[in-house]
Design an enzyme around this catalytic site. Structure first.
Site, PDB file in Angstrom:
ATOM      1  N   GLU A 149      21.717  27.359  -6.369  1.00 22.10           N
ATOM      2  CA  GLU A 149      21.987  26.733  -7.662  1.00 22.10           C
ATOM      3  C   GLU A 149      22.942  27.629  -8.449  1.00 22.10           C
ATOM      4  O   GLU A 149      22.754  28.830  -8.515  1.00 22.10           O
ATOM      5  CB  GLU A 149      20.663  26.548  -8.421  1.00 22.10           C
ATOM      6  CG  GLU A 149      20.808  25.917  -9.770  1.00 22.10           C
ATOM      7  CD  GLU A 149      21.606  24.615  -9.711  1.00 22.10           C
ATOM      8  OE1 GLU A 149      21.182  23.681  -9.026  1.00 22.10           O
ATOM      9  OE2 GLU A 149      22.677  24.544 -10.361  1.00 22.10           O
ATOM     10  N   PHE A 150      23.956  26.995  -9.055  1.00 21.36           N
ATOM     11  CA  PHE A 150      24.971  27.771  -9.781  1.00 21.36           C
ATOM     12  C   PHE A 150      24.945  27.514 -11.280  1.00 21.36           C
ATOM     13  O   PHE A 150      25.864  27.919 -11.982  1.00 21.36           O
ATOM     14  CB  PHE A 150      26.364  27.456  -9.219  1.00 21.36           C
ATOM     15  CG  PHE A 150      26.539  27.921  -7.795  1.00 21.36           C
ATOM     16  CD1 PHE A 150      26.868  29.243  -7.527  1.00 21.36           C
ATOM     17  CD2 PHE A 150      26.352  27.055  -6.725  1.00 21.36           C
ATOM     18  CE1 PHE A 150      27.013  29.695  -6.224  1.00 21.36           C
ATOM     19  CE2 PHE A 150      26.487  27.492  -5.417  1.00 21.36           C
ATOM     20  CZ  PHE A 150      26.830  28.811  -5.161  1.00 21.36           C
ATOM     21  N   LYS A 152      24.355  27.738 -15.295  1.00 23.52           N
ATOM     22  CA  LYS A 152      24.307  28.867 -16.222  1.00 23.52           C
ATOM     23  C   LYS A 152      23.287  28.552 -17.306  1.00 23.52           C
ATOM     24  O   LYS A 152      23.332  27.470 -17.882  1.00 23.52           O
ATOM     25  CB  LYS A 152      25.644  29.065 -16.953  1.00 23.52           C
ATOM     26  CG  LYS A 152      26.840  29.304 -16.095  1.00 23.52           C
ATOM     27  CD  LYS A 152      28.069  29.564 -16.977  1.00 23.52           C
ATOM     28  CE  LYS A 152      28.594  28.336 -17.708  1.00 23.52           C
ATOM     29  NZ  LYS A 152      29.115  27.257 -16.861  1.00 23.52           N
ATOM     30  N   LYS A 205      25.931  32.509  -2.684  1.00 25.93           N
ATOM     31  CA  LYS A 205      25.350  32.675  -4.019  1.00 25.93           C
ATOM     32  C   LYS A 205      25.403  34.142  -4.458  1.00 25.93           C
ATOM     33  O   LYS A 205      25.809  34.461  -5.584  1.00 25.93           O
ATOM     34  CB  LYS A 205      23.902  32.157  -3.999  1.00 25.93           C
ATOM     35  CG  LYS A 205      23.123  32.388  -5.265  1.00 25.93           C
ATOM     36  CD  LYS A 205      23.673  31.626  -6.449  1.00 25.93           C
ATOM     37  CE  LYS A 205      22.986  32.072  -7.728  1.00 25.93           C
ATOM     38  NZ  LYS A 205      23.480  31.382  -8.904  1.00 25.93           N
ATOM     39  N   CYS A 261      19.474  36.796 -13.513  1.00 26.56           N
ATOM     40  CA  CYS A 261      20.214  36.634 -12.255  1.00 26.56           C
ATOM     41  C   CYS A 261      21.069  37.838 -11.885  1.00 26.56           C
ATOM     42  O   CYS A 261      20.807  38.486 -10.877  1.00 26.56           O
ATOM     43  CB  CYS A 261      21.065  35.376 -12.329  1.00 26.56           C
ATOM     44  SG  CYS A 261      20.060  33.887 -12.347  1.00 26.56           S
TER      45      CYS A 261
HETATM   46  N1  LIG Z   1      17.824  31.063 -14.381  1.00 26.22           N
HETATM   47  C1  LIG Z   1      19.031  30.827 -13.914  1.00 26.22           C
HETATM   48  O1  LIG Z   1      20.000  30.715 -14.659  1.00 26.22           O
HETATM   49  C2  LIG Z   1      19.250  30.670 -12.438  1.00 26.22           C
HETATM   50  C3  LIG Z   1      20.478  30.152 -11.981  1.00 26.22           C
HETATM   51  C4  LIG Z   1      20.670  30.008 -10.614  1.00 26.22           C
HETATM   52  C5  LIG Z   1      19.672  30.394  -9.720  1.00 26.22           C
HETATM   53  N2  LIG Z   1      18.508  30.909 -10.191  1.00 26.22           N
HETATM   54  C6  LIG Z   1      17.477  31.282  -9.223  1.00 26.22           C
HETATM   55  O2  LIG Z   1      16.512  30.245  -9.183  1.00 26.22           O
HETATM   56  C7  LIG Z   1      15.200  30.769  -8.992  1.00 26.22           C
HETATM   57  C8  LIG Z   1      14.296  30.347 -10.141  1.00 26.22           C
HETATM   58  O3  LIG Z   1      14.819  30.909 -11.326  1.00 26.22           O
HETATM   59  P1  LIG Z   1      14.228  30.501 -12.765  1.00 26.22           P
HETATM   60  O4  LIG Z   1      15.017  31.243 -13.765  1.00 26.22           O
HETATM   61  O5  LIG Z   1      14.116  29.016 -12.840  1.00 26.22           O
HETATM   62  O6  LIG Z   1      12.761  31.137 -12.637  1.00 26.22           O
HETATM   63  P2  LIG Z   1      11.530  31.025 -13.648  1.00 26.22           P
HETATM   64  O7  LIG Z   1      10.832  32.328 -13.543  1.00 26.22           O
HETATM   65  O8  LIG Z   1      11.994  30.543 -14.962  1.00 26.22           O
HETATM   66  O9  LIG Z   1      10.622  29.875 -13.003  1.00 26.22           O
HETATM   67  C9  LIG Z   1       9.985  29.988 -11.767  1.00 26.22           C
HETATM   68  C10 LIG Z   1       8.754  29.122 -11.807  1.00 26.22           C
HETATM   69  O10 LIG Z   1       8.177  29.048 -10.492  1.00 26.22           O
HETATM   70  C11 LIG Z   1       6.771  28.959 -10.626  1.00 26.22           C
HETATM   71  N3  LIG Z   1       6.123  29.243  -9.341  1.00 26.22           N
HETATM   72  C12 LIG Z   1       5.900  30.435  -8.730  1.00 26.22           C
HETATM   73  N4  LIG Z   1       5.296  30.246  -7.544  1.00 26.22           N
HETATM   74  C13 LIG Z   1       5.138  28.901  -7.379  1.00 26.22           C
HETATM   75  C14 LIG Z   1       4.599  28.080  -6.341  1.00 26.22           C
HETATM   76  N5  LIG Z   1       4.114  28.608  -5.208  1.00 26.22           N
HETATM   77  N6  LIG Z   1       4.587  26.753  -6.527  1.00 26.22           N
HETATM   78  C15 LIG Z   1       5.082  26.196  -7.651  1.00 26.22           C
HETATM   79  N7  LIG Z   1       5.610  26.919  -8.651  1.00 26.22           N
HETATM   80  C16 LIG Z   1       5.645  28.262  -8.527  1.00 26.22           C
HETATM   81  C17 LIG Z   1       6.486  29.953 -11.737  1.00 26.22           C
HETATM   82  O11 LIG Z   1       5.207  29.740 -12.307  1.00 26.22           O
HETATM   83  C18 LIG Z   1       7.637  29.667 -12.713  1.00 26.22           C
HETATM   84  O12 LIG Z   1       7.285  28.669 -13.651  1.00 26.22           O
HETATM   85  C19 LIG Z   1      15.392  32.278  -8.852  1.00 26.22           C
HETATM   86  O13 LIG Z   1      15.523  32.600  -7.494  1.00 26.22           O
HETATM   87  C20 LIG Z   1      16.697  32.526  -9.572  1.00 26.22           C
HETATM   88  O14 LIG Z   1      17.360  33.676  -9.097  1.00 26.22           O
HETATM   89  C21 LIG Z   1      18.275  31.042 -11.517  1.00 26.22           C
END
Ligand SMILES: NC(=O)c1ccc[n+]([C@@H]2O[C@H](COP(=O)([O-])OP(=O)(O)OC[C@H]3O[C@@H](n4cnc5c(N)ncnc54)[C@H](O)[C@@H]3O)[C@@H](O)[C@H]2O)c1
Length: 433
Positions: A149-150, A152, A205, A261
């Site tokens: 996922e990209f 922001k 990524k 990230c």
């Molecule tokens: N935040 C960003 O801008 C962004 C952008 C691109 C990629 N990513 C990547 O995406 C991923 C998620 O990032 P995020 O910021 O959304 O994380 P986040 O911490 O906001 O959310 C993750 C969620 O997953 C839940 N979770 C954990 N284990 C679980 C399971 N077994 N079943 C169901 N839910 C579960 C947690 O309770 C939490 O609510 C990461 O790998 C991150 O690097 C994030």
């Protein structure tokens, strides 16, 4: 299509709501029962512009729902998306425990063929680990695809609905076909889908985030050199950005990158390279420069106030790692606050949406204020840490009256030094004359 999304954070919730918005039936599940309870009550647990309306519309149309029951969510879904966190492990590598726990839970719940799609940012080789974790507990046929996922934070809904590119990494023809159909509504004007094998998708990524982080650290290095040489980084940045091979984006010097990230992805890429017996030498420097940069404003304060820093009050404007989000994970503000507190400085701070997140970390060690001018009242200096739009043209006269000493530390170079000096302020920026 029937979709299951595991993880309702920034990525899972935006993706779930976005896929529902084009007509899919989406259930978003999370192990965090409180988060799901809030979503069921119609609350959005994170701040992301436009997300509240997108979620509300799709819940009302019964295309989007929430659950803590992972098994029921996965059963019958054709696409199962993993969007759980991949935080840094103590050695800097990505902690895959959440992803693999999700994979195992999916394996136990599969009732028919599905493509398991990884949206979490995961190291090269994770698709194979997911395949093994699912196959260990399931006899049902399935496919695995990497779909980094990209989006922001701060503009996540727009990014998701109008992606620059959609990367799919899979060697399974049916999985690729399903994902092409799933994304078709988002790439109608311009087909920006790129198919490759999972390992390359996973690395794309990391390489993308590493490159963006490199631009930031590079400019911060140049900014620090500007200060030594008496040049102005704002002129240098503009001059560089006019070269179409360089471009003007992501060339802004400041107090370092943060967020959920770049810091962890840079460290994970370094760990991946090391585990593969190689090195990413440029990236190692990017990380070092960033750690140093988070401290430059406090260094400037120490140089300005000298021994008088202890016991002073400093006001901070902006605490989120960037404007448009309430996310303070690895935000430079945290380093600034920790260093100021360690130096015996009293901190008054304001952020339009991230006050609560900072309060949760620092409790009453930081005085969080209801407004930006309130934070400045009685402070011996003001530091701008996050360039929220509302801080761009404040009433400087009012600010001068509120501050005990009219000293400004502009961590994002958003103010005009000449104008402020003429107005009687002492101004410090990053890499400016
Ligand atoms: N935040 C960003 O801008 C962004 C952008 C691109 C990629 N990513 C990547 O995406 C991923 C998620 O990032 P995020 O910021 O959304 O994380 P986040 O911490 O906001 O959310 C993750 C969620 O997953 C839940 N979770 C954990 N284990 C679980 C399971 N077994 N079943 C169901 N839910 C579960 C947690 O309770 C939490 O609510 C990461 O790998 C991150 O690097 C994030």
């Amino acid at each position: 299509m029937r979709l299951a999304v595991l993880g309702t954070g920034y990525v899972g919730l935006v993706a779930g709501a976005g896929f529902a918005d084009v007509g899919n039936e989406v259930v978003c599940a999370d192990v965090d029962a409180e988060k799901i309870a809030r979503l069921m009550r119609g609350e959005i647990p994170i701040f992301e512009p436009g997300l509240d309306r997108l979620v509300a519309n799709n819940v009302r149309e019964q295309r989007l729902s929430f659950s803590t029951d992972i098994a029921a969510t996965v059963a019958g879904a054709e696409v199962v998306i993993i969007a759980v966190g991949t935080p840094s492990a103590p050695d800097g590598s990505a902690d895959l425990s959440y992803v693999l726990a999700a994979a195992e839970a999916i394996g136990r719940a599969l009732t028919g063929w599905a493509v398991i799609v990884t949206k979490s940012t995961v190291p090269v080789g994770t698709a194979e680990k997911i395949r093994e974790a699912v196959a260990r507990v399931s006899e049902v046929p399935f496919a695995v695809a990497s779909n980094p996922e990209f989006l922001k934070e701060g503009d996540a809904v727009n990014d998701f609905m109008k992606p620059d590119r959609v990367i799919v990494g899979s060697d399974d023809a049916r999985a690729c076909e399903v994902l092409r159909a799933l994304y078709a509504p988002f790439v109608r004007t311009n087909d920006r889908m790129l198919f490759m094998e999972a390992r390359s998708a996973e690395l794309t990524k990391y390489a993308s985030n590493a490159f963006l982080a490199t631009r930031i650290s590079f400019m911060n290095d140049i900014a620090n050199l500007c200060e030594r040489l008496g040049a102005d980084v704002e002129s240098v940045r503009r001059g560089m950005g006019m070269d179409p091979r360089i471009g003007p984006k992501f060339l802004f010097p400041g107090i370092g990158y943060g967020g959920s990230c770049f810091p962890k992805d840079v460290r994970a890429a370094l760990a991946t390279a090391e585990a593969a017996g190689g090195q990413l030498e440029i990236l190692a420097a990017v990380d070092r420069v960033n750690e140093r940069q988070k401290g430059v404003l406090v260094d400037k304060m120490a140089a300005h106030y000298g021994a008088r820093l202890r016991g002073r009050t400093i006001a901070l404007w902006g605490l989120a790692f960037k404007p448009g989000t309430d996310d303070v994970r690895e935000a430079p503000s945290l380093t600034v606050i920790e260093r100021l507190l360690a130096a015996g400085v009293k901190v008054r701070a304001f952020d339009p949406v991230a006050n609560a997140a900072v309060r949760a970390r620092f409790g009453d060690r930081v005085e969080l204020c209801d407004g930006n001018y309130e934070a400045a009242r009685g402070a011996d200096g003001l530091a701008l840490l996050t360039e929220w739009r509302e801080f761009r043209r404040p009433n400087f006269q009012r600010l001068k009256e509120l501050l005990v000493e009219p000293v400004l530390f502009d961590g994002r170079n958003i103010w005009d030094p000449a104008e402020l000096r003429a107005a009687g302020f002492v101004y410090f920026g990053i890499g400016r004359r």
